[in-house]
Design a protein around this motif. Structure first.
Motif, short mmCIF file in Angstrom:
data_model
loop_
_atom_site.label_atom_id
_atom_site.label_comp_id
_atom_site.label_asym_id
_atom_site.label_seq_id
_atom_site.Cartn_x
_atom_site.Cartn_y
_atom_site.Cartn_z
N ASP A 1 9.71 -11.13 -6.87
CA ASP A 1 8.48 -11.61 -6.22
C ASP A 1 8.14 -10.79 -4.96
O ASP A 1 7.23 -11.15 -4.22
N GLY A 2 8.85 -9.73 -4.73
CA GLY A 2 8.53 -8.85 -3.61
C GLY A 2 9.32 -9.15 -2.35
O GLY A 2 9.25 -8.38 -1.38
N ASN A 3 10.08 -10.25 -2.33
CA ASN A 3 10.88 -10.55 -1.14
C ASN A 3 12.11 -9.64 -1.12
O ASN A 3 12.57 -9.18 -2.16
N GLY A 4 12.64 -9.39 0.09
CA GLY A 4 13.81 -8.51 0.20
C GLY A 4 14.53 -8.74 1.51
O GLY A 4 14.38 -9.78 2.15
N ALA A 5 15.32 -7.76 1.92
CA ALA A 5 16.15 -7.89 3.12
C ALA A 5 15.34 -8.11 4.38
O ALA A 5 15.84 -8.66 5.36
N CYS A 6 14.07 -7.69 4.40
CA CYS A 6 13.21 -7.88 5.58
C CYS A 6 12.74 -9.33 5.73
O CYS A 6 12.17 -9.68 6.77
N LEU A 7 12.95 -10.15 4.69
CA LEU A 7 12.63 -11.58 4.71
C LEU A 7 11.17 -11.87 5.03
O LEU A 7 10.84 -12.83 5.72
N TYR A 8 10.27 -11.04 4.45
CA TYR A 8 8.84 -11.33 4.61
C TYR A 8 8.40 -12.44 3.68
O TYR A 8 7.35 -13.05 3.88
N GLY A 9 9.17 -12.67 2.64
CA GLY A 9 8.80 -13.69 1.67
C GLY A 9 8.09 -13.09 0.47
O GLY A 9 7.84 -11.87 0.40
N PRO A 10 7.74 -13.92 -0.50
CA PRO A 10 7.05 -13.43 -1.72
C PRO A 10 5.72 -12.78 -1.38
O PRO A 10 5.07 -13.11 -0.37
N THR A 11 5.28 -11.87 -2.23
CA THR A 11 4.01 -11.20 -2.04
C THR A 11 3.39 -10.88 -3.40
O THR A 11 4.10 -10.64 -4.38
N ASP A 12 2.06 -10.89 -3.45
CA ASP A 12 1.35 -10.51 -4.68
C ASP A 12 1.23 -9.00 -4.80
O ASP A 12 1.00 -8.49 -5.92
N ASP A 13 1.35 -8.29 -3.69
CA ASP A 13 1.25 -6.83 -3.70
C ASP A 13 2.65 -6.25 -3.87
O ASP A 13 3.45 -6.24 -2.94
N LEU A 14 2.93 -5.76 -5.07
CA LEU A 14 4.26 -5.23 -5.37
C LEU A 14 4.37 -3.72 -5.20
O LEU A 14 5.29 -3.09 -5.72
N MET A 15 3.45 -3.14 -4.43
CA MET A 15 3.60 -1.74 -4.05
C MET A 15 4.57 -1.71 -2.85
O MET A 15 4.18 -1.53 -1.69
N THR A 16 5.82 -1.93 -3.16
CA THR A 16 6.85 -2.06 -2.14
C THR A 16 8.02 -1.13 -2.45
O THR A 16 8.11 -0.57 -3.55
N ALA A 17 8.92 -1.02 -1.48
CA ALA A 17 10.10 -0.16 -1.66
C ALA A 17 11.23 -0.65 -0.77
O ALA A 17 11.01 -1.32 0.25
N ALA A 18 12.44 -0.28 -1.18
CA ALA A 18 13.64 -0.52 -0.37
C ALA A 18 14.04 0.80 0.28
O ALA A 18 14.18 1.81 -0.42
N MET A 19 14.20 0.79 1.60
CA MET A 19 14.60 2.00 2.33
C MET A 19 16.12 2.14 2.29
O MET A 19 16.85 1.15 2.34
#
Length: 320
Positions: free
Chosen positions: A137-155
């Motif tokens: 759902d787009g959530n990750g270690a940054c704890l922003y929460g779920p997102t509809d925009d999945l143009m994301t990445a893990a650094m």
């Protein structure tokens, strides 16, 4: 009867014979002594005789000049060991060992002298590889929460740098000319190498077919245009005695977060999970000041402590 003169003549002859006999006896004794010496060398007694003071040595002069007695060489003095200078300590410096992943889970204090940009700088272009993962759902270690925009990445762990990369927008370019802009919402743990980006499957598909799996890329930091504003969120469990605060929706990476404490500002320590902690409760529920990597500071008026709730502001960092 013989006359007295005739009686004295024999007496004189006996007197003359006594010295001759004595001399002969002495000569005989000396001859016997010399004959009875162990070495039989009549000159041996003179060889051991010490020279008279002032007389020359019996050693030939040519022998002395041919093999002169060497003068003893002075022993080199040990050089004193230099004492370490206070200005130049001998202890090793430079080379720092990165903390282990377990050690980096604790909150890291922010140094007042640390450069605002950290490792990822706006003028840099970075080389690495791109891989992909199921971002859910787009959530990750940054704890922003779920997102509809999945143009994301893990650094990658190194460039993630205790969550300093969280919220950064980067443009990723592949060797085939394709590019995609992603927001950093997660951390790619070791062994992800410096420069590596682990993209969402949707973002990777913009660059190459999934079967490629791993491709070389370059990427750089962006300050994109946006119509959104920044929101503030208190972490679950926050209270006036302890709180965690994060900023969400910022255009540029956040370099530091401070709270109003008495008559001044108190900088909070940043955690791996992208919250700034006030462990003693100082400033919890008060005014907040956030600063981006370009040095722009925005002040948010005091907000109620509402854990795990996004509270919008009317503020946003300038584009660069």
């Amino acid at each position: 009867m013989a006359s007295p003169s005739h009686r004295r003549s024999p007496s004189k002859r006996r007197t003359g014979l006594v010295p001759a006999v004595a001399v002969a006896a002495v000569v005989l004794v000396i001859s016997l002594i010399m004959a009875l010496r162990p070495d039989g060398d009549p000159t041996a007694g003179h060889a051991a005789t010490a020279p008279v003071a002032g007389s020359q040595s019996t050693t030939p002069q040519t022998a002395r000049s041919a093999s002169p007695k060497p003068k003893p060489k002075p022993k080199p003095k040990a050089k004193p060991k230099p004492k370490p200078s206070k200005a130049s300590p001998t202890a090793p410096s430079a080379k720092t060992t990165p903390p282990s992943p377990s050690a980096r889970t604790a909150p890291q204090p922010v140094s007042a002298s640390a450069p605002l940009a950290g490792r990822i700088r706006p003028e840099g272009t970075y080389e690495g590889v791109a891989t992909f993962y199921d971002a859910g759902d787009g959530n990750g270690a940054c704890l922003y929460g779920p997102t509809d925009d999945l143009m994301t990445a893990a650094m990658n762990h190194t460039d993630y740098e205790t969550s300093k990369a969280c919220g950064a927008y980067v443009r990723v370019r592949a060797a085939n000319g394709a590019s995609v802009t992603v927001r950093i919402t997660n951390e790619c743990p070791l062994p992800c190498a410096p420069g590596q980006l682990d993209l969402s499957a949707q973002a990777f598909a913009k660059l190459a077919i999934p079967s490629a799996g791993r491709i070389p890329v370059t990427w750089s930091l962006l300050s994109p245009s946006t119509s959104g504003t920044i929101s503030i969120r208190y972490k679950t469990g926050s209270s006036p005695h302890w709180c965690g605060i994060q900023a969400v929706g910022h255009r540029n990476p956040v370099a530091r977060l401070e709270v109003r404490d008495g008559g001044g500002w108190r900088r909070l320590a940043r955690t791996e999970y992208n919250y700034f902690l006030s462990e003693q409760g100082s400033g919890c529920g008060g005014a907040i000041r956030i600063t981006d990597i370009y040095g722009e500071a925005l002040t948010v008026d005091a907000l109620a402590i509402r854990p795990d709730v996004l509270q919008p502001t009317r503020l946003q960092f300038a584009a660069h």
